[in-house]
Write a protein that holds these residues in place. Structure first.
Motif, PDB file in Angstrom:
ATOM      1  N   ALA A  73      -8.445  33.283  24.625  1.00 49.72           N
ATOM      2  CA  ALA A  73      -6.972  33.080  24.939  1.00 49.72           C
ATOM      3  C   ALA A  73      -6.729  34.087  26.189  1.00 49.72           C
ATOM      4  O   ALA A  73      -5.680  33.598  26.855  1.00 49.72           O
ATOM      5  CB  ALA A  73      -6.153  33.891  23.601  1.00 49.72           C
ATOM      6  N   VAL A  74      -7.448  35.126  26.422  1.00 52.55           N
ATOM      7  CA  VAL A  74      -7.204  35.837  27.626  1.00 52.55           C
ATOM      8  C   VAL A  74      -7.173  34.896  28.852  1.00 52.55           C
ATOM      9  O   VAL A  74      -6.751  35.391  30.096  1.00 52.55           O
ATOM     10  CB  VAL A  74      -7.750  37.374  27.655  1.00 52.55           C
ATOM     11  CG1 VAL A  74      -7.372  38.192  26.477  1.00 52.55           C
ATOM     12  CG2 VAL A  74      -9.116  37.000  27.575  1.00 52.55           C
ATOM     13  N   VAL A  75      -8.267  34.110  29.011  1.00 58.40           N
ATOM     14  CA  VAL A  75      -8.422  33.193  29.915  1.00 58.40           C
ATOM     15  C   VAL A  75      -7.310  32.063  30.137  1.00 58.40           C
ATOM     16  O   VAL A  75      -7.004  31.916  31.434  1.00 58.40           O
ATOM     17  CB  VAL A  75      -9.862  32.910  30.028  1.00 58.40           C
ATOM     18  CG1 VAL A  75     -10.190  31.646  31.125  1.00 58.40           C
ATOM     19  CG2 VAL A  75     -10.888  33.424  29.829  1.00 58.40           C
ATOM     20  N   MET A  76      -6.832  31.800  29.072  1.00 54.67           N
ATOM     21  CA  MET A  76      -5.890  30.746  29.020  1.00 54.67           C
ATOM     22  C   MET A  76      -4.272  31.073  29.668  1.00 54.67           C
ATOM     23  O   MET A  76      -3.797  30.178  30.295  1.00 54.67           O
ATOM     24  CB  MET A  76      -5.657  30.272  27.834  1.00 54.67           C
ATOM     25  CG  MET A  76      -6.891  29.531  27.137  1.00 54.67           C
ATOM     26  SD  MET A  76      -6.649  29.102  25.303  1.00 54.67           S
ATOM     27  CE  MET A  76      -8.347  28.299  24.881  1.00 54.67           C
ATOM     28  N   VAL A  77      -3.961  32.497  29.594  1.00 55.14           N
ATOM     29  CA  VAL A  77      -2.717  32.785  29.573  1.00 55.14           C
ATOM     30  C   VAL A  77      -2.186  32.365  31.162  1.00 55.14           C
ATOM     31  O   VAL A  77      -1.115  31.965  31.283  1.00 55.14           O
ATOM     32  CB  VAL A  77      -2.530  34.392  29.255  1.00 55.14           C
ATOM     33  CG1 VAL A  77      -3.653  35.208  30.348  1.00 55.14           C
ATOM     34  CG2 VAL A  77      -1.104  34.730  29.668  1.00 55.14           C
ATOM     35  N   HIS A  83       0.896  26.519  35.154  1.00 60.13           N
ATOM     36  CA  HIS A  83       0.632  25.156  35.377  1.00 60.13           C
ATOM     37  C   HIS A  83       1.496  24.371  33.770  1.00 60.13           C
ATOM     38  O   HIS A  83       1.722  23.134  33.893  1.00 60.13           O
ATOM     39  CB  HIS A  83      -0.554  24.422  35.399  1.00 60.13           C
ATOM     40  CG  HIS A  83      -1.219  24.929  36.695  1.00 60.13           C
ATOM     41  ND1 HIS A  83      -0.863  24.406  37.743  1.00 60.13           N
ATOM     42  CD2 HIS A  83      -2.225  25.727  37.215  1.00 60.13           C
ATOM     43  CE1 HIS A  83      -1.610  24.934  39.095  1.00 60.13           C
ATOM     44  NE2 HIS A  83      -2.551  26.112  38.302  1.00 60.13           N
ATOM     45  N   GLY A  84       1.387  25.189  32.759  1.00 60.95           N
ATOM     46  CA  GLY A  84       1.997  24.739  31.696  1.00 60.95           C
ATOM     47  C   GLY A  84       1.190  24.451  30.536  1.00 60.95           C
ATOM     48  O   GLY A  84      -0.138  24.238  30.812  1.00 60.95           O
ATOM     49  N   VAL A  85       1.603  24.002  29.369  1.00 59.10           N
ATOM     50  CA  VAL A  85       0.596  23.970  28.132  1.00 59.10           C
ATOM     51  C   VAL A  85      -0.244  22.628  28.256  1.00 59.10           C
ATOM     52  O   VAL A  85      -1.436  22.538  27.759  1.00 59.10           O
ATOM     53  CB  VAL A  85       1.419  23.952  26.885  1.00 59.10           C
ATOM     54  CG1 VAL A  85       2.172  22.762  26.747  1.00 59.10           C
ATOM     55  CG2 VAL A  85       0.385  24.117  25.826  1.00 59.10           C
ATOM     56  N   ALA A  90      -5.655  19.565  28.633  1.00 57.43           N
ATOM     57  CA  ALA A  90      -6.629  19.120  29.576  1.00 57.43           C
ATOM     58  C   ALA A  90      -7.949  19.860  29.692  1.00 57.43           C
ATOM     59  O   ALA A  90      -9.061  19.395  29.857  1.00 57.43           O
ATOM     60  CB  ALA A  90      -6.119  18.662  30.803  1.00 57.43           C
ATOM     61  N   THR A  91      -7.542  21.075  29.950  1.00 63.66           N
ATOM     62  CA  THR A  91      -8.581  22.248  30.123  1.00 63.66           C
ATOM     63  C   THR A  91      -9.696  22.189  28.920  1.00 63.66           C
ATOM     64  O   THR A  91     -10.637  22.427  28.754  1.00 63.66           O
ATOM     65  CB  THR A  91      -8.087  23.565  30.561  1.00 63.66           C
ATOM     66  OG1 THR A  91      -7.421  23.288  31.599  1.00 63.66           O
ATOM     67  CG2 THR A  91      -9.179  24.463  30.766  1.00 63.66           C
ATOM     68  N   VAL A  92      -8.990  22.258  27.530  1.00 62.58           N
ATOM     69  CA  VAL A  92      -9.689  22.265  26.559  1.00 62.58           C
ATOM     70  C   VAL A  92     -10.569  21.387  26.370  1.00 62.58           C
ATOM     71  O   VAL A  92     -11.580  21.240  25.669  1.00 62.58           O
ATOM     72  CB  VAL A  92      -8.691  22.544  25.238  1.00 62.58           C
ATOM     73  CG1 VAL A  92      -9.585  22.388  24.102  1.00 62.58           C
ATOM     74  CG2 VAL A  92      -8.040  24.056  25.462  1.00 62.58           C
ATOM     75  N   THR A 238      -9.477  20.192  40.247  1.00 59.78           N
ATOM     76  CA  THR A 238      -9.704  21.457  40.751  1.00 59.78           C
ATOM     77  C   THR A 238      -9.171  22.391  40.064  1.00 59.78           C
ATOM     78  O   THR A 238      -9.462  23.649  40.291  1.00 59.78           O
ATOM     79  CB  THR A 238      -9.406  21.061  42.228  1.00 59.78           C
ATOM     80  OG1 THR A 238      -8.077  20.942  42.368  1.00 59.78           O
ATOM     81  CG2 THR A 238     -10.319  20.143  42.992  1.00 59.78           C
ATOM     82  N   ILE A 239      -7.962  22.199  39.659  1.00 61.75           N
ATOM     83  CA  ILE A 239      -7.225  23.157  38.821  1.00 61.75           C
ATOM     84  C   ILE A 239      -8.059  23.517  37.308  1.00 61.75           C
ATOM     85  O   ILE A 239      -7.995  24.624  36.946  1.00 61.75           O
ATOM     86  CB  ILE A 239      -5.821  22.857  38.497  1.00 61.75           C
ATOM     87  CG1 ILE A 239      -5.236  22.596  39.825  1.00 61.75           C
ATOM     88  CG2 ILE A 239      -5.109  23.722  37.451  1.00 61.75           C
ATOM     89  CD1 ILE A 239      -3.355  21.971  39.707  1.00 61.75           C
ATOM     90  N   ILE A 240      -8.417  22.570  36.657  1.00 54.32           N
ATOM     91  CA  ILE A 240      -8.833  22.967  35.313  1.00 54.32           C
ATOM     92  C   ILE A 240     -10.114  23.103  35.413  1.00 54.32           C
ATOM     93  O   ILE A 240     -10.824  23.915  34.170  1.00 54.32           O
ATOM     94  CB  ILE A 240      -8.546  21.799  34.448  1.00 54.32           C
ATOM     95  CG1 ILE A 240      -9.085  20.446  34.617  1.00 54.32           C
ATOM     96  CG2 ILE A 240      -6.817  21.513  34.392  1.00 54.32           C
ATOM     97  CD1 ILE A 240      -9.068  19.195  33.545  1.00 54.32           C
TER      98      ILE A 240
END
Length: 518
Positions: A73-77, A83-85, A90-92, A238-240
């Motif tokens: 979770a701390v990486v996701m914040v 960029h939004g949920v 997509a990252t998951v 490149t973002i995710i």
């Protein structure tokens, strides 16, 4: 390492009851981690359900519980904030695909290389993290909408209920083991609070404090399939991708270390590569169903194991029960006092922490003691993945330094007047300096023999050292003979290759750690 109340054999009744206990403890954890990641509570709850269900069915470690975790979770914040949920979903999905690849390439076996001091530091650090996380339950929202520490009667009530919960969990197994003591403790404390009308914070109070919404609830519907609403282009990748790589690593490290821990507790052995694939499938599916992803949860896994959960039915029950809470029984779950769940987690902390590490710190090598303390501290200060990587690197450096001292070169003169050097020990990047220092080209005779029969050339640094040694003697016009080096060494030597005298019968056969021959 741990004291268990239940047997090591899977039992359906124990699995179902322990699964129900775990499900109750999952609710506030999932909500809290969703809050950390900056998403809605249901995003965390859906992740706990889907990741927990899929890994329980297909994973390599029956009895291990997975769900939304704080380490991920701390990486996701920051991703969610910028960029939004939808980018998180997509990252998951990408995280899951990377974890599947890790399993297919059988990378799970490398977790067996984690040294025991790192494991001790891991469990101690994680126990401290779990304890510190529970302290947040002692905070309430004041009139200004800010969180502050409990005081007065509220604090005394909370502390008393926690002590009662812990007492039931500790004492009930001495009377009966028919039902998990943690489940009994949660039910008893809930009934006590409701029947006496005690002012105690409940699960719904926690949810509302986290969301700052007085009408918030854990109630919801079934998770809905949806392809993440992001552009499918190189810019999105490149973002995710950086986030996905970090999340995949954290998830696998935490899951595989927890798997190893459960192996020790149950006296069985899980399948690391299968767990990697299951974790990957779970995260991929979760990303398509609006969940934040997750990995193994050591706290809930400990609750499950201590409550008698051994088989896949325990994890399946926990996941299905959690979904049932969301769909049908949210009103019942929301009245559970937080004190009961905190008491359960405090018992987990006591059982997880390796108390004997205090006793052995003065008995083990100083380097091992340092690694235990270091990994524990880094786990608390940063996260589990960083702590484990740091611990493994430090352990490897200590190993290299210690073995660098084990290279010994003895110098004698034979009957022909030749100087004979007999090398004993491994020659590798850490020992090459010590190896070269033990030769005396200026003092040796014109004919020098270097015997490698009791040595092993381990890597390309060692080859370079042998070439350097040969150059020193050749520059002085002296002849050097290299005895009992294998063919691979000869192929890699550049300046000294003609000095090697090969013996097909006596010369050793081993491989050198280098990519030059690949």
């Amino acid at each position: 390492m741990f004291e268990l109340h239940a047997s090591k054999v899977a039992n359906l009744k124990n699995d179902v009851l322990s699964g129900l206990t775990v499900a109750l403890a999952l609710v506030p954890e999932a909500v809290a981690f969703a809050f950390v990641a900056g998403v809605e509570p249901l995003v965390g709850l859906y992740a706990a359900f889907m990741v927990g269900l899929i890994t329980s069915i297909f994973g390599g470690r029956p009895g291990m519980i997975s769900g939304a975790t704080g380490a991920m979770a701390v990486v996701m914040v920051s991703l969610v904030a910028i960029h939004g949920v939808e980018y998180l979903f997509a990252t998951v999905v990408l995280t899951g695909l990377l974890q599947i690849l890790a399993g297919l390439f059988k990378l799970g076996k490398f977790i067996r290389l984690v040294p025991h001091p790192v494991m001790l530091g891991f469990v101690n650090g994680l126990a401290i993290v779990i304890f510190l996380a529970q302290l947040g339950q002692f905070k309430v929202t004041n009139s200004a909408g800010e969180l502050e520490w409990m005081q007065g009667q509220a604090l005394y009530t909370m502390a008393g209920l926690i002590i009662l919960t812990m007492a039931i969990i500790h004492l009930l197994p001495k009377l009966t083991k028919a039902v998990p003591s943690s489940l009994v403790a949660i039910v008893v404390v809930t009934v006590l609070v409701q029947s006496l009308g005690l002012e105690a914070r409940t699960v719904v109070d926690f949810v509302r404090d986290m969301t700052n919404d007085p009408a918030a609830s854990i109630a919801g519907g079934l998770p809905q399939f949806s392809i993440p609403n992001v552009p499918f282009n190189l810019e999105t990748l490149t973002i995710i991708l950086p986030f996905a790589l970090v999340l995949a690593a954290i998830g696998l490290i935490e899951s595989l270390l927890t798997l190893t821990l459960i192996d020790e507790l149950t006296g069985t052995r899980g399948r690391g590569n299968k767990e990697c694939i299951a974790q990957g499938v779970a995260n991929t599916v979760t990303g398509f169903f609006g969940g934040m992803g997750g990995c193994a949860m050591i706290g809930q896994s400990m609750i499950n194991v201590n409550s008698g959960g051994r088989g896949r039915a325990s994890g399946i029950t926990a996941a299905v029960a959690l979904l049932g809470f969301i769909l049908f029984a949210s009103s019942l779950i929301e009245i559970i006092p937080l004190a009961a769940l905190v008491g359960v987690m405090f018992i987990v902390v006591i059982g997880t922490f390796e108390w004997s590490s205090f006793r052995i710190l003065g008995k083990v090598p100083k380097a091992d003691a340092f690694v235990i303390v270091l990994v524990s501290g880094v786990t608390v200060a940063t996260d589990l993945a960083v702590a484990v990587v740091v611990g493994v690197i430090v352990s490897a450096l200590v190993f290299a330094w210690e073995h660098a001292k084990h290279i010994l070169v003895t110098r004698t003169t034979n009957e022909k007047g030749s100087t004979v050097y007999e090398v004993n020990g491994p020659i590798f990047f850490g020992s090459v300096s010590n190896f070269l220092e033990q030769f005396k080209p200026d003092e040796d005779s014109d004919d020098v023999i270097v015997e490698f029969k009791n040595a092993r050339v381990a890597d390309h640094s060692a080859i370079e050292a042998i070439d350097t040694l040969a150059e020193r003697y050749l520059s002085r016009g002296k002849t050097m003979h290299l005895m009992h080096l294998n063919q691979e060494c000869k192929d890699l030597l550049e300046k000294a290759d003609k000095l090697v005298e090969l013996n097909l019968i006596e010369d050793p056969d081993y491989h050198i750690a280098t990519d030059k021959l690949a």
